[in-house]
Design an enzyme around this catalytic site. Structure first.
Site, mmCIF file in Angstrom:
data_model
loop_
_atom_site.group_PDB
_atom_site.id
_atom_site.type_symbol
_atom_site.label_atom_id
_atom_site.label_comp_id
_atom_site.label_asym_id
_atom_site.label_seq_id
_atom_site.Cartn_x
_atom_site.Cartn_y
_atom_site.Cartn_z
ATOM 1 N N ASP A 131 -8.242 -0.337 47.339
ATOM 2 C CA ASP A 131 -7.385 0.204 46.280
ATOM 3 C C ASP A 131 -6.745 -0.961 45.541
ATOM 4 O O ASP A 131 -6.491 -2.021 46.125
ATOM 5 C CB ASP A 131 -6.298 1.098 46.868
ATOM 6 C CG ASP A 131 -6.849 2.416 47.404
ATOM 7 O OD1 ASP A 131 -7.852 2.914 46.848
ATOM 8 O OD2 ASP A 131 -6.275 2.947 48.361
ATOM 9 N N ASP A 149 -10.871 7.282 43.057
ATOM 10 C CA ASP A 149 -9.775 8.247 43.172
ATOM 11 C C ASP A 149 -9.447 8.860 41.811
ATOM 12 O O ASP A 149 -9.176 10.059 41.705
ATOM 13 C CB ASP A 149 -8.524 7.571 43.739
ATOM 14 C CG ASP A 149 -8.740 6.980 45.118
ATOM 15 O OD1 ASP A 149 -9.592 7.497 45.868
ATOM 16 O OD2 ASP A 149 -8.046 6.002 45.443
#
Length: 171
Positions: A131, A149
């Protein structure tokens, strides 16, 4: 003179193909993986860079699911979330084939599938999801996330929009 097929027959032919929807998913996967590779090469773990007053780039790893859910569960979650992503992709392929002429519905599903498989690739290669997108307001930070995401969230929003549109059209 060319013979045209009834609309129902055509939906099972060329327009019923998975190819365009798989193409969307592959584009999501490629963009996701390329950005993760770039961030991994440029940043050290935990390193961040301020981009705007509300957005940073920061390299973090997520062994769990959304918002690091189950990240400290001991390792089994890696395989559970990998299996979940693969099963979701298979179900989505079935739905894409069955509803290939419904453009908005299939675009949403393709975005979700691309995002899910982008994160599955991370889990298989690294044991965690990479991330790096970090949005914040004042002292409040949204948990870091990635392009996969984002694709999942956009796909989910499109599914809701498509269903609301369909319900309104049925009235």
């Amino acid at each position: 003179m060319a013979k045209t097929l009834p609309k129902q027959s055509r939906s099972n032919g060329a327009s019923g193909t998975l190819a365009p929807w798989l193409g969307v998913a592959v584009i999501v996967i490629l963009a996701d993986q390329l950005t993760k590779i770039a961030i991994n090469k440029v940043f050290s773990y935990g390193e961040g860079r301020v981009i705007t007053p509300f957005f940073n780039l920061v390299l973090v790893y997520n062994k769990g699911a959304a918002f690091s859910f189950l990240s400290a569960a001991g390792g089994w979650q890696r395989w559970a979330f990998t299996a979940l992503g693969v099963v979701a992709a298979l179900v989505i392929c079935y739905l894409l084939k069955r509803h290939a002429t419904q453009k908005l519905f299939c675009t949403a599903l393709a975005l979700i599938m691309g995002g899910a498989l982008g994160n599955v690739i991370d889990r298989l290669l690294y044991g965690h999801v990479i991330d790096f997108l970090d949005f914040h307001v004042g002292g409040w930070h949204w948990p870091a996330f990635n392009l996969a995401d984002s694709a999942i969230c956009i796909g989910a929003a499109l599914l809701v929009f498509d269903e609301l549109r369909r319900v309104r059209g049925a009235r």
